[in-house]
Structure formats: C-alpha cells, structure tokens
Design an enzyme around this catalytic site. Structure first.
Site, PDB file in Angstrom:
ATOM      1  N   GLU A  46     -12.927  -1.386  16.062  1.00  0.00           N
ATOM      2  CA  GLU A  46     -13.506  -0.832  14.771  1.00  0.00           C
ATOM      3  C   GLU A  46     -14.803  -1.647  14.765  1.00  0.00           C
ATOM      4  O   GLU A  46     -15.961  -1.255  14.104  1.00  0.00           O
ATOM      5  CB  GLU A  46     -12.654  -1.080  13.636  1.00  0.00           C
ATOM      6  CG  GLU A  46     -11.309  -0.145  13.461  1.00  0.00           C
ATOM      7  CD  GLU A  46     -10.490  -0.479  12.613  1.00  0.00           C
ATOM      8  OE1 GLU A  46     -10.809  -0.978  11.331  1.00  0.00           O
ATOM      9  OE2 GLU A  46      -9.264  -0.444  12.875  1.00  0.00           O
ATOM     10  N   ASP A  50     -18.196  -0.093  13.880  1.00  0.00           N
ATOM     11  CA  ASP A  50     -19.169  -0.051  12.760  1.00  0.00           C
ATOM     12  C   ASP A  50     -20.337  -0.398  12.804  1.00  0.00           C
ATOM     13  O   ASP A  50     -21.369   0.154  12.376  1.00  0.00           O
ATOM     14  CB  ASP A  50     -18.392  -1.273  11.835  1.00  0.00           C
ATOM     15  CG  ASP A  50     -18.893  -1.523  10.490  1.00  0.00           C
ATOM     16  OD1 ASP A  50     -18.844  -0.605   9.674  1.00  0.00           O
ATOM     17  OD2 ASP A  50     -19.413  -2.399  10.125  1.00  0.00           O
ATOM     18  N   ASP A 119     -10.893   4.349  10.124  1.00  0.00           N
ATOM     19  CA  ASP A 119     -10.811   3.431  10.986  1.00  0.00           C
ATOM     20  C   ASP A 119     -10.962   3.789  12.458  1.00  0.00           C
ATOM     21  O   ASP A 119     -11.579   3.554  13.348  1.00  0.00           O
ATOM     22  CB  ASP A 119      -9.544   2.410  10.974  1.00  0.00           C
ATOM     23  CG  ASP A 119      -9.730   1.532   9.672  1.00  0.00           C
ATOM     24  OD1 ASP A 119     -10.761   1.294   9.052  1.00  0.00           O
ATOM     25  OD2 ASP A 119      -8.816   1.054   9.227  1.00  0.00           O
ATOM     26  N   GLU A 122     -14.398   5.166  13.766  1.00  0.00           N
ATOM     27  CA  GLU A 122     -15.259   3.897  14.006  1.00  0.00           C
ATOM     28  C   GLU A 122     -15.082   3.668  15.458  1.00  0.00           C
ATOM     29  O   GLU A 122     -15.763   3.221  16.140  1.00  0.00           O
ATOM     30  CB  GLU A 122     -15.166   2.758  13.060  1.00  0.00           C
ATOM     31  CG  GLU A 122     -15.785   3.160  11.657  1.00  0.00           C
ATOM     32  CD  GLU A 122     -15.963   1.959  10.745  1.00  0.00           C
ATOM     33  OE1 GLU A 122     -16.760   1.908  10.005  1.00  0.00           O
ATOM     34  OE2 GLU A 122     -14.985   1.229  10.985  1.00  0.00           O
TER      35      GLU A 122
END
Length: 239
Positions: A46, A50, A119, A122
């Site tokens: 993640e 991100d 999540d 990502e």
C-alpha cells in the site's frame, strides 16, 4: 474446490480490468491479502501504491488543467484519490471475491468494507510496479482514472457533494444534514448501500444507492444540493 475456482476466476477478472497480466502471481495474491489472513500481506505494498497513485493522478490533472493553481490541483486530487473512489473501483473489479481474509474479517463482511477494498487497489498498483516497472503501474492508474479525470468537477475546486451541501446549508443558516443507511444488500457479484440524506427542519429527505456507503452519501448529497438551490436560491451580491 468451488471456492478455489471462484478465486481463480476473480483473479483473472482483476487482471483483465487492470489491463495487465502478472508474471509473478505471488505479487498479485499478496496485494489481495489482508493482514488478518497472513503475515505476508498487502500493508507494505500500500505504501508504494499510494505514491504511484498520487503521482500519476497529479500528473494527469497537471496536464488536463494547465490553468489551475497548485492549491486547486491539490483539491482536485483529493477528490479523486480517496477511499470512496478506490472502493468503487474495487467493486467494479469484483476485488471482494478475490480477497484473502481471516475468518473474523470474513464473518464481519470485510470483503465489502470500503477501507479494505481501497487498500487492495493501492496494493495492486504497487504489485504491478514490482512485477514490471513504474511506467506499467502508471499506465494501469491512467486506464482506471482517465474517465474520472475528464469528468471531475473542477468548477467547485474538487469539493465533493457532501462538502458542497454542508457549505450551502451553512450559508443559509440551516442545520447540517444527517445521513443514515436505509438498506444494505449483497449478492455473489455486488454490494449495494442505500443511504438517506435528511435535511431536518427543511422537511426534505432523499435517498441514493451506491457500491459503498460513502459513494451513496455523495449521490444523496448531490440530489439534496439541487433541491436546496431550487427552493432556497441565494441572491447574487450587487456590484
């Protein structure tokens, strides 16, 4: 055996939606593995995903709206890169069926929880980056967000409908709205939330349905804004 087949079909469907086939399928599985299932999960992925997402959407907005300021671009990105949007993308990809969740998360409906779905999306961006390279991951993000960037409401500087409704009510000195989940339905392919937006003293209630609670709230707020502006128009200040 049936569950294994469902997982395999779900993984194939996700790769089709991404427009990318993994060479190392272990990365794909890890991106879809929640911490409740295994120590080898998607939390670290993640972190990378991100960053890939933020940069790519920022670059897309930078190119699409050359006249907007840094602050306006930042607000637009926040409107596009958030849990509700990512959860909706996850639902479009049927990621819930492919998630690897612990028993507790399965029983509590973790496969449809917006935070878990977001999540995983990502983490998938990171998995593509590690399986191929940053350029490939950027291409995946662009495919998923191109339509959203084209239709983003930059006239309101990236403010979402709930924020705009709150501002409209405050400007007219009315109480803030109340949102309630009216219904939640689940089948093999989909999860739907029906949410009401209650304007209280104004005597207006509207309802909307979405793939997550947040998206349903946004749709309900959008309808409420139209009603408020129609019934309580504000006079423009004289120059």
């Amino acid at each position: 055996m049936k569950q294994d087949l469902i997982k395999q079909n779900a993984l194939a469907h996700i790769q089709k939606k991404l427009g990318y086939s993994f060479r190392n399928t272990e990365l794909l599985v890890q991106a879809l593995t929640h911490r409740s299932y295994s120590a080898k999960n998607n939390e670290r992925l993640e972190f990378i995903g991100d960053a890939v997402l933020d940069y790519t959407v920022a670059k897309m907005l930078f190119d699409a709206f050359p006249k907007l300021s840094e602050g306006e671009l930042s607000r637009l990105r926040s409107n596009l890169v958030n849990e509700a949007v990512l959860a909706d993308i996850a639902i479009e990809m049927n990621i819930g069926e492919a998630l690897f969740l612990g028993t507790g998360e399965l029983k509590s409906g973790g496969f449809r929880r917006p935070s878990i779905l977001a999540d995983a999306v990502e983490a998938l961006f990171a998995a593509v980056s590690l399986d191929a390279d940053f350029s490939e991951a950027e291409s995946v993000v662009r495919r998923l967000f191109s339509g959203r960037v084209k239709t983003v409401d930059f006239k309101n500087q990236g403010k979402d409908s709930k924020t705009l409704l709150q501002e409209a009510l405050q400007a007219r000195r009315f109480d803030l709205p109340k949102y309630r989940i009216e219904e939640q339905t689940t089948d093999a392919q989909d999860v739907k939330f029906t949410v009401s937006c209650d304007l209280g003293e104004l005597g207006f209630i509207c309802r909307a349905t979405g793939g997550s609670r947040k998206s349903a709230e946004q749709e309900a707020a959008k309808e409420a804004i139209v009603w408020v502006e129609k019934h309580y128009p504000q006079r423009k200040a004289k120059r």
